[in-house]
Design a protein around this motif. Structure first.
Motif, PDB file in Angstrom:
ATOM      1  N   ALA A   1       0.835  -1.208   0.000  1.00  0.00           N
ATOM      2  CA  ALA A   1       0.000   0.000   0.000  1.00  0.00           C
ATOM      3  C   ALA A   1       0.864   1.250   0.000  1.00  0.00           C
ATOM      4  O   ALA A   1       0.592   2.214  -0.736  1.00  0.00           O
ATOM      5  CB  ALA A   1      -0.937  -0.005   1.207  1.00  0.00           C
ATOM      6  N   ARG A   2       1.894   1.236   0.822  1.00  0.00           N
ATOM      7  CA  ARG A   2       2.801   2.385   0.892  1.00  0.00           C
ATOM      8  C   ARG A   2       3.411   2.668  -0.476  1.00  0.00           C
ATOM      9  O   ARG A   2       3.461   3.809  -0.924  1.00  0.00           O
ATOM     10  CB  ARG A   2       3.891   2.127   1.931  1.00  0.00           C
ATOM     11  CG  ARG A   2       4.733   3.346   2.253  1.00  0.00           C
ATOM     12  CD  ARG A   2       5.739   3.097   3.376  1.00  0.00           C
ATOM     13  NE  ARG A   2       5.103   2.616   4.601  1.00  0.00           N
ATOM     14  CZ  ARG A   2       5.318   1.413   5.151  1.00  0.00           C
ATOM     15  NH1 ARG A   2       6.165   0.565   4.594  1.00  0.00           N
ATOM     16  NH2 ARG A   2       4.699   1.067   6.257  1.00  0.00           N
ATOM     17  N   SER A   3       3.848   1.621  -1.154  1.00  0.00           N
ATOM     18  CA  SER A   3       4.474   1.823  -2.470  1.00  0.00           C
ATOM     19  C   SER A   3       3.456   2.282  -3.514  1.00  0.00           C
ATOM     20  O   SER A   3       3.836   2.884  -4.522  1.00  0.00           O
ATOM     21  CB  SER A   3       5.207   0.568  -2.930  1.00  0.00           C
ATOM     22  OG  SER A   3       4.296  -0.431  -3.285  1.00  0.00           O
ATOM     23  N   GLU A   4       2.193   2.030  -3.269  1.00  0.00           N
ATOM     24  CA  GLU A   4       1.131   2.456  -4.183  1.00  0.00           C
ATOM     25  C   GLU A   4       0.502   3.792  -3.781  1.00  0.00           C
ATOM     26  O   GLU A   4      -0.415   4.273  -4.440  1.00  0.00           O
ATOM     27  CB  GLU A   4       0.020   1.387  -4.220  1.00  0.00           C
ATOM     28  CG  GLU A   4       0.404   0.136  -4.952  1.00  0.00           C
ATOM     29  CD  GLU A   4       0.517   0.357  -6.449  1.00  0.00           C
ATOM     30  OE1 GLU A   4      -0.312   1.098  -7.030  1.00  0.00           O
ATOM     31  OE2 GLU A   4       1.445  -0.209  -7.049  1.00  0.00           O
ATOM     32  N   GLY A   5       0.964   4.371  -2.668  1.00  0.00           N
ATOM     33  CA  GLY A   5       0.410   5.643  -2.204  1.00  0.00           C
ATOM     34  C   GLY A   5      -0.967   5.522  -1.606  1.00  0.00           C
ATOM     35  O   GLY A   5      -1.727   6.487  -1.574  1.00  0.00           O
ATOM     36  N   ALA A   6      -1.314   4.346  -1.115  1.00  0.00           N
ATOM     37  CA  ALA A   6      -2.623   4.108  -0.507  1.00  0.00           C
ATOM     38  C   ALA A   6      -2.474   3.943   0.996  1.00  0.00           C
ATOM     39  O   ALA A   6      -1.376   3.690   1.505  1.00  0.00           O
ATOM     40  CB  ALA A   6      -3.262   2.856  -1.111  1.00  0.00           C
ATOM     41  N   THR A   7      -3.586   4.067   1.686  1.00  0.00           N
ATOM     42  CA  THR A   7      -3.635   3.864   3.125  1.00  0.00           C
ATOM     43  C   THR A   7      -4.514   2.648   3.397  1.00  0.00           C
ATOM     44  O   THR A   7      -5.570   2.496   2.770  1.00  0.00           O
ATOM     45  CB  THR A   7      -4.249   5.094   3.827  1.00  0.00           C
ATOM     46  OG1 THR A   7      -3.475   6.238   3.493  1.00  0.00           O
ATOM     47  CG2 THR A   7      -4.283   4.924   5.327  1.00  0.00           C
ATOM     48  N   VAL A   8      -4.077   1.804   4.328  1.00  0.00           N
ATOM     49  CA  VAL A   8      -4.866   0.621   4.675  1.00  0.00           C
ATOM     50  C   VAL A   8      -5.161   0.615   6.166  1.00  0.00           C
ATOM     51  O   VAL A   8      -4.387   1.138   6.972  1.00  0.00           O
ATOM     52  CB  VAL A   8      -4.158  -0.691   4.265  1.00  0.00           C
ATOM     53  CG1 VAL A   8      -4.118  -0.828   2.751  1.00  0.00           C
ATOM     54  CG2 VAL A   8      -2.759  -0.775   4.847  1.00  0.00           C
ATOM     55  N   ALA A   9      -6.292   0.028   6.490  1.00  0.00           N
ATOM     56  CA  ALA A   9      -6.685  -0.210   7.878  1.00  0.00           C
ATOM     57  C   ALA A   9      -7.130  -1.660   7.958  1.00  0.00           C
ATOM     58  O   ALA A   9      -7.632  -2.222   6.976  1.00  0.00           O
ATOM     59  CB  ALA A   9      -7.808   0.725   8.301  1.00  0.00           C
ATOM     60  N   PHE A  10      -6.959  -2.253   9.132  1.00  0.00           N
ATOM     61  CA  PHE A  10      -7.256  -3.676   9.292  1.00  0.00           C
ATOM     62  C   PHE A  10      -8.217  -3.884  10.454  1.00  0.00           C
ATOM     63  O   PHE A  10      -8.132  -3.195  11.475  1.00  0.00           O
ATOM     64  CB  PHE A  10      -5.967  -4.451   9.586  1.00  0.00           C
ATOM     65  CG  PHE A  10      -4.930  -4.315   8.511  1.00  0.00           C
ATOM     66  CD1 PHE A  10      -4.991  -5.082   7.363  1.00  0.00           C
ATOM     67  CD2 PHE A  10      -3.886  -3.407   8.648  1.00  0.00           C
ATOM     68  CE1 PHE A  10      -4.030  -4.957   6.372  1.00  0.00           C
ATOM     69  CE2 PHE A  10      -2.917  -3.276   7.667  1.00  0.00           C
ATOM     70  CZ  PHE A  10      -2.998  -4.045   6.524  1.00  0.00           C
ATOM     71  N   PHE A  11      -9.096  -4.874  10.282  1.00  0.00           N
ATOM     72  CA  PHE A  11     -10.012  -5.252  11.346  1.00  0.00           C
ATOM     73  C   PHE A  11     -10.291  -6.736  11.225  1.00  0.00           C
ATOM     74  O   PHE A  11     -10.579  -7.237  10.134  1.00  0.00           O
ATOM     75  CB  PHE A  11     -11.325  -4.471  11.245  1.00  0.00           C
ATOM     76  CG  PHE A  11     -12.303  -4.805  12.327  1.00  0.00           C
ATOM     77  CD1 PHE A  11     -12.122  -4.319  13.611  1.00  0.00           C
ATOM     78  CD2 PHE A  11     -13.398  -5.607  12.068  1.00  0.00           C
ATOM     79  CE1 PHE A  11     -13.014  -4.627  14.622  1.00  0.00           C
ATOM     80  CE2 PHE A  11     -14.300  -5.920  13.070  1.00  0.00           C
ATOM     81  CZ  PHE A  11     -14.104  -5.423  14.351  1.00  0.00           C
ATOM     82  N   GLN A  12     -10.192  -7.447  12.325  1.00  0.00           N
ATOM     83  CA  GLN A  12     -10.520  -8.864  12.373  1.00  0.00           C
ATOM     84  C   GLN A  12     -11.446  -9.086  13.550  1.00  0.00           C
ATOM     85  O   GLN A  12     -11.267  -8.508  14.622  1.00  0.00           O
ATOM     86  CB  GLN A  12      -9.263  -9.716  12.551  1.00  0.00           C
ATOM     87  CG  GLN A  12      -9.495 -11.228  12.510  1.00  0.00           C
ATOM     88  CD  GLN A  12      -9.982 -11.838  13.821  1.00  0.00           C
ATOM     89  OE1 GLN A  12      -9.634 -11.381  14.905  1.00  0.00           O
ATOM     90  NE2 GLN A  12     -10.790 -12.877  13.718  1.00  0.00           N
TER      91      GLN A  12
END
Length: 157
Positions: free
Chosen positions: A44-55
């Motif tokens: 995501a960082r290399s694509e310029g995106a932000t990610v969030a995670f939930f389980q």
């Protein structure tokens, strides 16, 4: 505006994925959910995106997270796990969110027990990635980003 930047993707994981690495390693491998998240975060960082995670192991918590994602994220990568085959509630929450989604599974459900061959979300997602282990999450991220960039970031608030 650089369309490569700023996209926000929510990763949602269902029951028992918190015990990856210990759970049936002959089927799921030794990779943990933390390992998968690390690889996704780097991509995501290399694509310029932000990610969030939930389980969560609880259906209602997954539903609530999908509902709250509506105005906070641009897309969803979801592994409903066992709820894939049983949860109309998660399907409805995914529809409610209005967000493009990719369904991901570590194993290939088509090669497993008969009941695992039915996905209640497969007809409401833009794509499905199965059977390539944790790498499928990175592939799902890349596929969703490509979809959003091609279609426009419809999920952006």
């Amino acid at each position: 505006m650089n369309r490569k930047r700023g996209l926000r993707i929510l990763f949602l994981d269902g029951p028992n994925l918190n015990v990856l690495g210990d759970r049936e390693p002959s089927m799921y491998g030794r990779e943990t959910l933390a390992d998968i998240r690390g690889a996704v975060t780097a991509a995501a960082r290399s694509e310029g995106a932000t990610v969030a995670f939930f389980q969560s192991n609880h259906e209602g918590e997954i539903v609530e997270r999908l509902q709250s994602a509506k105005r906070r994220f641009d897309g969803v990568v979801i592994n409903p796990a066992a709820y894939t085959h049983t949860s109309v509630a998660i399907r409805d929450a995914l529809l409610y969110s209005g967000l493009p989604a990719i369904e991901v599974h570590l194993t290939n459900p088509a090669r497993r027990e008969e009941f695992r061959k039915v996905s209640l979300v497969e007809d409401v997602v833009v794509g499905r990635i199965c059977g390539v282990g944790g790498y499928g999450y990175t592939l799902a991220l890349l596929a969703l980003l490509r979809h959003l960039r091609r279609e426009g970031a419809r999920g952006q608030a």
